[in-house]
Design an enzyme around this catalytic site. Structure first.
Site, PDB file in Angstrom:
ATOM      1  N   HIS A 158     -18.029  14.864 -18.758  1.00  0.00           N
ATOM      2  CA  HIS A 158     -18.885  15.261 -17.299  1.00  0.00           C
ATOM      3  C   HIS A 158     -19.791  15.656 -17.236  1.00  0.00           C
ATOM      4  O   HIS A 158     -20.963  15.273 -16.145  1.00  0.00           O
ATOM      5  CB  HIS A 158     -17.687  15.594 -17.268  1.00  0.00           C
ATOM      6  CG  HIS A 158     -16.224  14.799 -16.594  1.00  0.00           C
ATOM      7  ND1 HIS A 158     -16.425  13.483 -15.027  1.00  0.00           N
ATOM      8  CD2 HIS A 158     -15.334  13.622 -17.565  1.00  0.00           C
ATOM      9  CE1 HIS A 158     -15.709  12.949 -15.036  1.00  0.00           C
ATOM     10  NE2 HIS A 158     -14.541  12.724 -16.497  1.00  0.00           N
TER      11      HIS A 158
ATOM     12  N   LYS B 256       0.772  -1.135  -0.157  1.00  0.00           N
ATOM     13  CA  LYS B 256       0.355  -0.362  -0.261  1.00  0.00           C
ATOM     14  C   LYS B 256       1.012   1.095  -0.001  1.00  0.00           C
ATOM     15  O   LYS B 256       0.017   2.367   0.337  1.00  0.00           O
ATOM     16  CB  LYS B 256      -1.558   0.254   1.546  1.00  0.00           C
ATOM     17  CG  LYS B 256      -2.052  -1.409   0.865  1.00  0.00           C
ATOM     18  CD  LYS B 256      -2.821  -1.044   2.231  1.00  0.00           C
ATOM     19  CE  LYS B 256      -3.113  -2.271   1.949  1.00  0.00           C
ATOM     20  NZ  LYS B 256      -4.682  -2.962   4.327  1.00  0.00           N
TER      21      LYS B 256
END
Length: 369
Positions: free
Chosen positions: A354, A183
């Site tokens: 968008h 991570k």
């Protein structure tokens, strides 16, 4: 039933009763995507859980493109391993070096330790690094169909105890020394491998680039060079040159019960585009997809149903279901990546899409899929 987001109709009505224990994320099945390769064959719809509604038609456009090409997207799983690096302290670099040599020479003994405490974990590699008096041992394992976080930690605990018993001159530092690397955006995962490593590629005829992507081969190649390769380099990206892998990864991870934090390393990858006599060769390389089809989170009803529908709960050899899942994720990433790049070759197209989708959803009070 095909559910390309471009043709799906949002549901309207009374919102579900609020439950503070649950965070609802709109999810749609997009595709199908035509995929071939060494882990999956066929036309398969994929689930994407996201608040960014334009992602569905974007991936959907890539999916439609794949269905117009024989073989579609070829996804090749080129490696798999999960890692954990332990940290030990020595009296000095010399002692650390001698211990590291002994550990590598006794690989078979350590592999037997892992086999004795796990049905699925298998030790495949030990990579030592020495910094001052610190000894890092990066253990790599195969983990069957699990992503393997807990499996490799348990195996590494056993290996750490064994090494300390062999070398009492060493001291415990940590079960995880950050050389894993979990991570975090690092170079080591791409170099040595962590998770499933997949390359997805497609050769797109020039005519389809124009009709489906509303662009041209050379414009996409040039944009990939300028944006992904050069732009990422001057930004200081770590083994990463892509437009938006994280968007598709997070949506797929959430829909299939993966550890969402692993998109940090998962989204490190390279997009490559080449003009082949007018046709477009396009590939996405994802070296470290931390995914699994069993384990934590996979028991949830929605996740269970999604993995069943994806064909990732079949009776196969250990690891085959997870490889299938990784290949489908890589193919989905390619779909979204090529669609976005094509849109960005046309001034104004990205923003117009968008605005049209997100403002439309806001006027309807949101959507549910």
């Amino acid at each position: 039933m095909t559910t390309d987001a471009a043709s799906a109709t949002p549901e309207s009505g009374t919102p579900a009763e609020y439950d503070e224990r649950v965070t609802p994320i709109p999810t749609r099945w997009v595709g199908p995507i035509r995929v071939s390769g060494n882990a999956v064959e066929g036309e398969i719809e994929v689930p994407l859980a996201t608040y960014e509604s334009p992602l569905w038609p974007s991936v959907g456009r890539g999916a439609r493109l794949s269905r117009q090409i024989e073989g579609g997207i070829v996804a090749t799983v080129v490696g798999e391993r999960m890692t954990r690096s332990v940290l030990l302290r020595a009296r000095g670099a010399g002692a650390a070096h001698l211990a590291s040599i002994d550990v590598q020479q006794r690989f078979d003994e350590l592999a037997a330790v892992v086999a004795a405490q796990s049905r699925f974990a298998q030790l495949v590699e030990i990579h030592p690094e020495i910094v001052g008096d610190l000894l890092f041992l990066r253990f790599a394992f195969t983990t069957g169909d699990a992503s393997g976080h807990n499996m490799v930690t348990a195996a590494s605990e056993a290996l750490l105890s064994t090494v300390l018993a062999w070398h009492p001159e060493l001291e415990y530092g940590s079960i995880s020394g950050n050389y894993c690397s979990d991570k975090k955006a690092t170079a080591v995962n791409g170099i040595l491998g962590r998770g499933r490593s997949v390359v997805a590629e497609m050769l797109i005829p020039a005519a389809l680039v124009e009709s489906t992507l509303r662009s041209s081969t050379q414009r996409i190649v040039d944009l990939n060079t300028g944006k992904n390769l050069v732009g990422s380099t001057i930004a200081g990206a770590l083994r990463s040159a892509n437009a938006h892998y994280a968007n598709m990864l997070l949506a797929f991870y959430l829909a299939t019960g993966q550890d969402a934090a692993n998109i940090v390393e998962g989204s490190q990858g390279i997009t490559y585009a080449e003009n082949r006599d007018g046709d477009l060769y396009f590939s996405t390389t994802l070296p470290h997809l931390i995914v699994g089809t069993v384990g934590n989170g996979k028991h949830l009803p929605g996740v269970n149903a999604a993995l069943d529908r994806l064909g990732c709960r079949e009776e196969r050899e250990p690891g085959a279901n997870a490889r299938r899942l990784a290949a489908l994720i890589a193919a989905s990433v390619l779909c979204g990546e090529i669609s976005l790049l094509a849109a960005q070759t046309n001034p104004g197209e990205l923003m117009a899409a968008h605005v049209a989708m997100e403002r439309g959803a806001a006027r309807r009070g949101g959507s549910k899929a």
